[in-house]
Scaffold this active site. Sequence first.
Site, PDB file in Angstrom:
ATOM      1  N   CYS A   1      13.573  10.397   7.926  1.00 42.85           N
ATOM      2  CA  CYS A   1      13.419   9.863   9.279  1.00 42.85           C
ATOM      3  C   CYS A   1      14.696  10.032  10.085  1.00 42.85           C
ATOM      4  CB  CYS A   1      13.008   8.401   9.215  1.00 42.85           C
ATOM      5  SG  CYS A   1      14.038   7.459   8.098  1.00 42.85           S
TER       6      CYS A   1
ATOM      7  N   LYS B   1       0.857  -1.191   0.000  1.00 38.68           N
ATOM      8  CA  LYS B   1       0.000   0.000   0.000  1.00 38.68           C
ATOM      9  C   LYS B   1       0.888   1.235   0.000  1.00 38.68           C
ATOM     10  CE  LYS B   1      -1.834   2.831   2.704  1.00 38.68           C
ATOM     11  NZ  LYS B   1      -1.669   4.057   1.879  1.00 38.68           N
TER      12      LYS B   1
ATOM     13  N   GLU C   1       9.614  15.513  16.160  1.00 34.60           N
ATOM     14  CA  GLU C   1      10.021  15.358  14.771  1.00 34.60           C
ATOM     15  C   GLU C   1       9.234  16.366  13.929  1.00 34.60           C
ATOM     16  OE1 GLU C   1       8.895  11.761  12.414  1.00 34.60           O
ATOM     17  OE2 GLU C   1      11.038  11.691  12.029  1.00 34.60           O
TER      18      GLU C   1
ATOM     19  N   GLU D   1       9.765   1.020  10.854  1.00 33.53           N
ATOM     20  CA  GLU D   1      10.836   2.017  10.707  1.00 33.53           C
ATOM     21  C   GLU D   1      10.161   3.367  10.882  1.00 33.53           C
ATOM     22  OE1 GLU D   1      12.883   4.706   9.728  1.00 33.53           O
ATOM     23  OE2 GLU D   1      12.960   4.028   7.643  1.00 33.53           O
TER      24      GLU D   1
END
Length: 491
Positions: free
Chosen positions: A297, A188, A394, A263
């Site tokens: 990331c 997906k 973040e 992750e």
Amino acid sequence: MATITEPRRATRRTFQTKLLIDGQWRESLSGRTFETYDPATEELIANVSEGDASDIDLAVKAARKAFDSGPWRKMDARDRGRLMNRLADLIEQNIDELAELETLDNGKPISESRNGDLPLVVDCFRYYAGWADKIHGQTIPVRGKYFCYTKREPIGVAGQIIPWNFPMLMVAWKWGPALAAGCTVVLKPAEQTPLTALRLGELALEAGYPAGVVNIVPGFGETAGAALVAHPGVDKIAFTGEGRTAQIIMKSAADTMKRITFELGGKSPNIVFDDADLDAAIEGAVLGLYLNQGQCCCAGSRLFVQDTVYDKFVDRLAAKVKERKLGDPFDTATEQGPQVDKAQFDKILSYIEKGKAQGARCVAGGERYGDKGFFISPTIFADVKDDMAIACDEIFGPVLSVIKFSDIEEVIQRANTTDFGLAAAVWTRDIGKAHAVADRVRAGTVWVNCYDVFDAAAPFGGFKRSGIGRELGEKALDNYTELKTVTVALD
Ligand code: NAI
Ligand code: MG
């Protein structure tokens, strides 16, 4: 198929917008579509078939059939490797077109998609092609007259849910180990950037992957993604994205005891000591944060600089960052494109406001760039305190927090004061100091005098809330294999 209206922006005019299920391109069962936009112009690129739970069910059944009874199950491992190399060949043959499609859908500069992402995609497939016939077990010296051995079998049907920041590279990281191990997959892609995954699906069919081995269902997370996680026919979920999404996935996957690998995000410390090559450290700080518009990331978003060189470093860094060339991502000179969508753009601007409100000193950028497209000026905050929102959360955008420190003990402790643990870097000419930091920073990857050096052979993943498991390298094959122990009585 949809047609690109502005040919200058991509050489290929038509591209795939349907679902790939059981080797066929199909409309979604509901007939619904969703829109994908060019983030540089905010213009519609295409309407893409929107998969939901019923399409996921078809895709999982196709993947199940291909795994349980298809030709894939019986194919020699070496031939699986050949197929993967054939896919890599096709990607290389279409490399310019794929880079352009990535830039169109994601907004990343063409120089990066063409010279960064695409070569890594090809390399990842070739690396795992080499593994396909090297996944084997051991013989175990057990007590008694028994012959005991282990073998590693494919885990089954892998559900793979990926984000929008490296759309094609994330497909490679997911498909590479899964297909090498002999799994079948249902992918997906992210709703913001579905187009290159669909193009890779076309190339996978052209390469000769049997029907049902790779299935692709674009759609939204709460519908298609959640259905993939809940489906009892899926053996394993691999996910890259936000920590909160991972928590939802983990809870849902518990019902069917699926294997999971995650992750997730980071707030990675990038530590510059005063004995470093400061020119190199400045280059590394810029690359480490601003690559891909800050949408990485592992972005080095907490830049710790030693107090003895702090003021000089901040001045030079700000001057360097102000030179960055923003603009049309199709211009080969462009270094920074737009953020991927309005939601990310708004999130980043709200953090810039928080940084200002909490008293950090803005020494570069600090606002939107231009009035069309989701561009944000590369931003630096100096004099950032550890408890400010811009130092803790973040941001996933071009916003760098520069923090002052005085000694090694202090900086290691402060670097570790975070729930994340994805990456870290250290800049120094003192080899002992470099190794001490590498040893004690709680992060899955540590770069010494470099940043963002990736290789398909080197494992990548997070400590703490930055993830579960490792991608890339030999290690990633564990994510897609079950170990079987066979014991044979000898008489
Ligand atoms: P997200 O985690 O919501 O989306 C990533 C993928 O998960 C997409 O394919 C999405 O459709 C899917 N998804 C969303 N909800 C789901 C659910 N309930 N079940 C199954 N799948 C689901 O991340 P999003 O909203 O795109 O970005 C939010 C923040 O996450 C970013 O600002 C950034 O901080 C972080 N992020 C981190 C990434 C990384 O590489 N670690 C990549 C993308 C985002
Ligand atoms: Mg989300």
